[in-house]
Design a protein around this motif. Structure first.
Motif, PDB file in Angstrom:
ATOM      1  N   TYR A  88       0.827  -1.215   0.000  1.00  0.00           N
ATOM      2  CA  TYR A  88       0.000   0.000   0.000  1.00  0.00           C
ATOM      3  C   TYR A  88       0.856   1.258   0.000  1.00  0.00           C
ATOM      4  CZ  TYR A  88      -3.635   3.288   1.498  1.00  0.00           C
ATOM      5  OH  TYR A  88      -4.498   4.359   1.572  1.00  0.00           O
ATOM      6  N   ASN A  89       1.991   1.205   0.706  1.00  0.00           N
ATOM      7  CA  ASN A  89       2.853   2.373   0.821  1.00  0.00           C
ATOM      8  C   ASN A  89       4.021   2.368  -0.160  1.00  0.00           C
ATOM      9  OD1 ASN A  89       1.859   4.006   3.326  1.00  0.00           O
ATOM     10  ND2 ASN A  89       1.828   1.870   4.013  1.00  0.00           N
ATOM     11  N   GLY A  90       4.066   1.366  -1.026  1.00  0.00           N
ATOM     12  CA  GLY A  90       5.093   1.327  -2.049  1.00  0.00           C
ATOM     13  C   GLY A  90       6.502   1.236  -1.513  1.00  0.00           C
ATOM     14  N   LEU A  91       6.689   0.483  -0.416  1.00  0.00           N
ATOM     15  CA  LEU A  91       8.016   0.362   0.192  1.00  0.00           C
ATOM     16  C   LEU A  91       8.854  -0.665  -0.552  1.00  0.00           C
ATOM     17  CD1 LEU A  91       7.035   0.394   3.972  1.00  0.00           C
ATOM     18  CD2 LEU A  91       7.605   2.333   2.489  1.00  0.00           C
ATOM     19  N   ASP A  92      10.114  -0.356  -0.710  1.00  0.00           N
ATOM     20  CA  ASP A  92      11.026  -1.260  -1.405  1.00  0.00           C
ATOM     21  C   ASP A  92      11.756  -2.118  -0.378  1.00  0.00           C
ATOM     22  OD1 ASP A  92      12.596  -2.536  -3.253  1.00  0.00           O
ATOM     23  OD2 ASP A  92      14.036  -0.878  -3.469  1.00  0.00           O
ATOM     24  N   LEU A  93      11.101  -3.192   0.037  1.00  0.00           N
ATOM     25  CA  LEU A  93      11.666  -4.106   1.035  1.00  0.00           C
ATOM     26  C   LEU A  93      11.654  -5.524   0.469  1.00  0.00           C
ATOM     27  CD1 LEU A  93       9.969  -2.743   4.284  1.00  0.00           C
ATOM     28  CD2 LEU A  93      12.343  -2.406   3.552  1.00  0.00           C
ATOM     29  N   PRO A  94      12.700  -6.292   0.729  1.00  0.00           N
ATOM     30  CA  PRO A  94      12.796  -7.639   0.145  1.00  0.00           C
ATOM     31  C   PRO A  94      11.704  -8.561   0.653  1.00  0.00           C
ATOM     32  CG  PRO A  94      14.475  -7.335   1.830  1.00  0.00           C
ATOM     33  CD  PRO A  94      13.845  -5.988   1.619  1.00  0.00           C
TER      34      PRO A  94
END
Length: 414
Positions: free
Chosen positions: A298-304
């Motif tokens: 939803y927040n467009g986070l770039d996490l693996p």
């Protein structure tokens, strides 16, 4: 008789948080502690205990824990030193070795008579900052004549303290899980009796579990039931990136059984709820992963991504064919550790402010008796209320409330 505006009972994290806010509000007070500062951390915890969250999180907001990496889970001894340092920094007026015997309303006069082992106080306000862990609860299931050593988890220190033989640990929360794992790792035969519990992820998608609980707003969960107890939380600070997993513990040698139900003729009986309890715990874990994944998307986070996190171990033989009875002698069980929680004890508050079960009647810690307050209760205002990092916020609310009431009195004082 010494007169003071406010008496705070208890010098753990709740009492020290309260003292900090009262001092900032210029409200005269004393903090009475029957033992030493942070006494429960000193004497009612096992040797290897660590905080269940990292040092950057499990602390009071106004003072970091010094001389420790902030991602480390703080050892018990370091937490004791930390709380003592907090007391010194804020110049908390703590009086140790003082037991409060009773609190009574002053007749036809504002305030209370606080009787202690070190004399009496007259106070306008009294704050019970004794927290949720007051009187250890040991179920009366196994009689003392059973021939086994029995202790509550507050008395357990390390494996060498116990006699040779197998150990039954009763409890699915942080204490029961951590103690059982320590005993298994020490080579002891362990039976672990599990009730209902939830088990959050310890580390997921490059973030610590406490972080996810915070950003998801779960520390701010509100429960309107004033007598709610936190459900057993299977969490550990020993493994910084691995959650408690009772199936994994079974693979290391622990024998899993359901809730301890009874005893007779040298035999313990257990409920048939083990499969459901483990299933519920695992589902809570998976549900949290779902919430985290949705938050990241939803927040467009770039996490693996962590695809292996959802690969649960298969059901154990103990779940497929639950053990319903164990003969203590045949199993070689010589010790029982009851990680079975605590009950509240406010018998020293001689006031009509409790329900039929002895629980305080309050709104956000404000008692129905003007001038009496509670601090550190589970869900006092929200989930974080009884935790080290969360009680500080409730303390500020109570301090502001006391200052507000005092302002009304001061308006017409002579």
């Amino acid at each position: 008789m010494e007169k003071v505006n406010t008496v705070v009972v208890g010098a753990g994290q709740a009492g020290l948080s309260m003292s900090e806010h009262l001092s900032k509000a210029d409200i005269s007070h004393v903090v009475l502690e029957k033992g030493r500062v942070a006494e429960n951390w000193r004497s009612q915890r096992w040797d290897s205990l660590r905080a269940n969250g990292p040092a950057w999180h499990d602390r009071l907001p106004t003072m970091p824990i010094a001389d420790i990496e902030q991602d480390v889970f703080t050892p018990k001894e370091k937490l004791v030193d930390y709380l003592a340092a907090v007391a010194e920094k804020i110049a908390a007026p703590v009086r140790t070795g003082v037991t409060v015997l009773s609190v009574k309303k002053l007749p036809r006069k504002q305030g209370f008579l606080v009787s202690t082992t070190a004399g009496d106080y007259e106070a306008i306000n009294v704050i019970a900052a004794t927290g949720p862990f007051q009187v250890p609860v040991t179920p009366e299931i196994v009689p003392k004549t059973a021939g086994v050593v029995q202790m509550h988890s507050v008395a357990y220190k390390n494996p060498s303290q116990l006699p040779e033989g197998a150990v039954l640990v009763v409890g699915a929360g942080a204490s029961g899980g951590q103690i059982a794992e320590e005993l298994v790792d020490a080579g002891r035969k362990v039976y672990l009796s599990l009730g209902r519990h939830i088990r959050p992820p310890r580390y997921y998608r490059d973030r610590e579990g406490a972080y996810w609980t915070g950003v998801l707003g779960r520390w701010d969960t509100v429960n309107r039931d004033k007598n709610v107890q936190n459900i057993a939380l299977a969490i550990s600070g020993v493994h910084t990136k691995m959650p408690i997993d009772y199936r994994l513990l079974a693979s290391k040698g622990a024998t899993l059984v359901g809730r301890t139900a009874g005893y007779g003729d040298g035999k313990l009986t257990f409920a048939d709820d083990l499969p459901g309890n483990i299933r519920e715990g695992n589902q809570s874990y998976l549900n949290t992963l779902d919430l985290i994944d949705k938050y990241i998307e939803y927040n467009g986070l770039d996490l693996p991504e962590y695809p292996d996190a959802r690969n649960l171990l298969p059901a154990t033989e103990y779940e497929k064919n639950p053990i319903r009875e164990v003969d203590l002698a045949d199993a070689g069980i010589t010790s029982i550790i009851w990680a079975s929680g605590f009950r509240r004890d406010y018998s020293w508050l001689e006031l009509d402010i409790f329900d039929e079960d002895g629980n305080p009647i309050h709104e956000s810690g404000v008692s129905k008796e003007p001038g009496i307050y509670f601090l550190g209760l589970p869900f006092q205002t929200r989930r974080r209320s009884s935790f080290l990092f969360g009680v500080w916020y409730d303390a500020k609310y109570i301090s502001d409330y006391i200052a507000m009431i005092q302002a009304y009195h001061d308006k017409y004082s002579t």
